[in-house]
Design an enzyme around this catalytic site. Structure first.
Site, PDB file in Angstrom:
ATOM      1  N   GLN A  31      11.752  65.221 -12.559  1.00 37.98           N
ATOM      2  CA  GLN A  31      11.437  66.438 -11.778  1.00 37.98           C
ATOM      3  C   GLN A  31      12.604  67.162 -11.292  1.00 37.98           C
ATOM      4  O   GLN A  31      13.483  66.743 -11.201  1.00 37.98           O
ATOM      5  CB  GLN A  31      10.315  66.102 -10.711  1.00 37.98           C
ATOM      6  CG  GLN A  31      10.972  64.946  -9.865  1.00 37.98           C
ATOM      7  CD  GLN A  31       9.703  63.966  -9.270  1.00 37.98           C
ATOM      8  OE1 GLN A  31       8.565  64.439  -9.255  1.00 37.98           O
ATOM      9  NE2 GLN A  31      10.167  62.858  -9.134  1.00 37.98           N
ATOM     10  N   ASP A  86       9.863  58.412  -0.892  1.00 44.36           N
ATOM     11  CA  ASP A  86      10.393  58.902   0.451  1.00 44.36           C
ATOM     12  C   ASP A  86      10.525  57.610   1.337  1.00 44.36           C
ATOM     13  O   ASP A  86      11.262  57.539   2.501  1.00 44.36           O
ATOM     14  CB  ASP A  86       9.771  60.094   1.062  1.00 44.36           C
ATOM     15  CG  ASP A  86       8.307  59.817   1.274  1.00 44.36           C
ATOM     16  OD1 ASP A  86       7.846  58.994   1.993  1.00 44.36           O
ATOM     17  OD2 ASP A  86       7.530  60.487   0.245  1.00 44.36           O
ATOM     18  N   GLU A 106       8.362  53.211  -7.349  1.00 44.14           N
ATOM     19  CA  GLU A 106       8.467  54.662  -7.548  1.00 44.14           C
ATOM     20  C   GLU A 106       9.141  54.901  -8.843  1.00 44.14           C
ATOM     21  O   GLU A 106      10.040  54.088  -9.471  1.00 44.14           O
ATOM     22  CB  GLU A 106       9.381  54.885  -6.356  1.00 44.14           C
ATOM     23  CG  GLU A 106      10.210  56.555  -6.822  1.00 44.14           C
ATOM     24  CD  GLU A 106       9.321  57.708  -6.824  1.00 44.14           C
ATOM     25  OE1 GLU A 106       8.443  57.950  -5.886  1.00 44.14           O
ATOM     26  OE2 GLU A 106       9.355  58.345  -7.789  1.00 44.14           O
ATOM     27  N   ASP A 155       0.575  56.666  -3.278  1.00 41.88           N
ATOM     28  CA  ASP A 155       1.131  57.712  -2.510  1.00 41.88           C
ATOM     29  C   ASP A 155       1.901  58.791  -3.744  1.00 41.88           C
ATOM     30  O   ASP A 155       3.006  58.857  -3.817  1.00 41.88           O
ATOM     31  CB  ASP A 155       2.338  57.343  -1.605  1.00 41.88           C
ATOM     32  CG  ASP A 155       3.015  58.338  -0.591  1.00 41.88           C
ATOM     33  OD1 ASP A 155       2.535  59.534  -0.917  1.00 41.88           O
ATOM     34  OD2 ASP A 155       3.788  57.932   0.036  1.00 41.88           O
ATOM     35  N   THR A 157       2.462  62.200  -6.107  1.00 43.14           N
ATOM     36  CA  THR A 157       2.569  63.629  -6.107  1.00 43.14           C
ATOM     37  C   THR A 157       1.086  64.214  -6.854  1.00 43.14           C
ATOM     38  O   THR A 157       0.218  63.257  -7.043  1.00 43.14           O
ATOM     39  CB  THR A 157       3.590  64.311  -7.405  1.00 43.14           C
ATOM     40  OG1 THR A 157       3.788  63.165  -8.454  1.00 43.14           O
ATOM     41  CG2 THR A 157       4.911  64.184  -6.825  1.00 43.14           C
ATOM     42  N   PRO A 162       4.161  62.661 -14.550  1.00 42.87           N
ATOM     43  CA  PRO A 162       3.868  61.166 -14.799  1.00 42.87           C
ATOM     44  C   PRO A 162       2.795  60.915 -13.665  1.00 42.87           C
ATOM     45  O   PRO A 162       2.425  59.570 -13.692  1.00 42.87           O
ATOM     46  CB  PRO A 162       5.206  60.617 -14.241  1.00 42.87           C
ATOM     47  CG  PRO A 162       5.932  61.873 -13.521  1.00 42.87           C
ATOM     48  CD  PRO A 162       5.395  62.952 -14.024  1.00 42.87           C
TER      49      PRO A 162
HETATM   50  N1  SAM Z   1       5.068  60.711   0.770  1.00 45.43           N
HETATM   51  C1  SAM Z   1       4.907  62.029   0.277  1.00 45.43           C
HETATM   52  C2  SAM Z   1       4.173  62.757   1.026  1.00 45.43           C
HETATM   53  O1  SAM Z   1       4.136  62.890   2.359  1.00 45.43           O
HETATM   54  O2  SAM Z   1       3.115  63.602   0.651  1.00 45.43           O
HETATM   55  C3  SAM Z   1       4.230  62.213  -1.252  1.00 45.43           C
HETATM   56  C4  SAM Z   1       4.637  61.766  -2.318  1.00 45.43           C
HETATM   57  S1  SAM Z   1       5.808  60.865  -3.017  1.00 45.43           S
HETATM   58  C5  SAM Z   1       7.328  61.790  -2.769  1.00 45.43           C
HETATM   59  C6  SAM Z   1       5.244  60.890  -4.569  1.00 45.43           C
HETATM   60  C7  SAM Z   1       6.131  60.399  -5.543  1.00 45.43           C
HETATM   61  O3  SAM Z   1       5.102  59.741  -6.543  1.00 45.43           O
HETATM   62  C8  SAM Z   1       7.166  61.159  -6.142  1.00 45.43           C
HETATM   63  O4  SAM Z   1       8.420  60.647  -5.707  1.00 45.43           O
HETATM   64  C9  SAM Z   1       6.884  60.705  -7.822  1.00 45.43           C
HETATM   65  O5  SAM Z   1       8.177  60.589  -8.321  1.00 45.43           O
HETATM   66  C10 SAM Z   1       6.084  59.483  -7.690  1.00 45.43           C
HETATM   67  N2  SAM Z   1       5.329  59.226  -8.936  1.00 45.43           N
HETATM   68  C11 SAM Z   1       4.795  60.232  -9.538  1.00 45.43           C
HETATM   69  N3  SAM Z   1       4.294  59.604 -10.623  1.00 45.43           N
HETATM   70  C12 SAM Z   1       4.282  58.232 -10.631  1.00 45.43           C
HETATM   71  C13 SAM Z   1       4.279  57.136 -11.145  1.00 45.43           C
HETATM   72  N4  SAM Z   1       3.357  57.214 -12.332  1.00 45.43           N
HETATM   73  N5  SAM Z   1       4.768  55.915 -10.958  1.00 45.43           N
HETATM   74  C14 SAM Z   1       5.146  55.724  -9.743  1.00 45.43           C
HETATM   75  N6  SAM Z   1       5.472  56.980  -8.939  1.00 45.43           N
HETATM   76  C15 SAM Z   1       5.132  58.053  -9.492  1.00 45.43           C
END
Ligand code: SAM
Length: 277
Positions: A31, A86, A106, A155, A157, A162
């Site tokens: 991404q 994060d 992650e 948690d 996206t 993915p």
């Molecule tokens: N904590 C954040 C908030 O306050 O909204 C939100 C989300 S966090 C950054 C979402 C993460 O999910 C992203 O970094 C993304 O790379 C990850 N992600 C997406 N698909 C995934 C998967 N299949 N396995 C593991 N992580 C995944």
């Protein structure tokens, strides 16, 4: 010159914030990762043009994804956060003294690295000795673990790229298997204004797997519509039957013992989405 960042939240609706500085922009394998300094919300993590978290309002989401399930379970020791690069969910989970092991799974290692560099207030607990960061697909991780976790927190996206597989019946069935016999999980399930169909489908999928399924609400100013949801699937424990004296006072800014029960009180239009009018 003034700089403004606009996230198109739907085809017809956008949120715009004034940007003081662009700290970082890159295209990772998964991404586009941007780290902006905004006037109103401080540093902001943006993935593929969608706001993920900001210094000013992150506590709401991170406290609600962790403390509601972790106080619903009487004695959580081993937990996993899927996504959440994060580190905010791990920071909150580790406020529970009984947690012995917390995995962060992650898919995108660059999100973790950028968060470590620019969001230390959020990522600060990733070096705690009880935390283990795994850079891999959460779908695969969950499939490979059986009967292991007390609590899992998804948690993720939005359901694109993915993360699509994190919103499916197959994933929820694998989560059921990865949990111990009294385990429970929560997943972020988007906005009741803009994602009615998704919420309804996810609620129905989770209900077909878990005997106790509950949706709860909270407000995050930078998320589309401001009103956001989590859905909990639980094998045994009902979040509304938690004895009040289990909910210890932690260092929180949103969650407390009143919010624990109140967040499950749903407006009529939300009850309708999940077929509980
Ligand atoms: N904590 C954040 C908030 O306050 O909204 C939100 C989300 S966090 C950054 C979402 C993460 O999910 C992203 O970094 C993304 O790379 C990850 N992600 C997406 N698909 C995934 C998967 N299949 N396995 C593991 N992580 C995944």
């Amino acid at each position: 010159m003034e700089l403004w960042f606009t996230e198109r939240q739907t085809q017809d609706m956008a949120i715009t914030c004034k940007v003081i500085k662009t700290h970082h922009v890159e295209k990772s394998e998964f991404q586009e990762i941007s780290l902006l300094e905004t006037k109103q919300f401080g540093r902001m993590l943006v993935l593929d043009h969608a706001i993920q978290t900001t210094i000013e309002d992150e506590f709401i989401y991170h406290e609600m994804i962790t403390h509601v399930p972790l106080f619903t379970h009487p004695d959580p020791k081993k937990v996993a956060v899927i996504g959440g690069g994060d580190g905010g969910a791990i920071r909150e989970a580790l406020k529970h003294p009984g947690i012995e092991k917390a995995y962060l799974v992650e898919i995108d290692g660059r999100v973790v690295e950028v968060s470590r560099e620019y969001l230390p207030e959020i990522s600060c607990a990733l070096d705690d000795e009880r935390a283990e960061v795994l850079i891999e697909d959460g779908i695969k991780f969950i499939k490979e673990h059986k009967d292991e976790f007390d609590v899992i927190m998804v948690d993720s996206t939005d359901p694109v790229g993915p993360a699509v597989g994190l919103f499916t019946g197959d994933f929820y069935r694998n989560i059921f298997e990865a949990l111990k016999e009294d385990g429970l999980f929560v997943a972020q399930t988007e906005s009741p204004f803009y994602n009615k169909l998704l919420i309804s489908q996810v609620f129905s999928e989770i209900s077909s797997v878990f005997p106790i399924t509950k949706l709860y609400l909270y407000s995050v100013p930078t998320y589309p519509s401001g009103l956001w949801s989590f859905t909990m699937g639980s094998k045994k424990y009902d979040p509304l039957k938690v004895p009040r004296d289990r909910i210890q006072k932690l260092d929180t800014r949103y969650y407390n013992d009143q919010i624990h029960y109140a967040c499950f009180s749903l407006p009529e239009f939300v009850k309708k989405i999940i077929g509980q009018e």
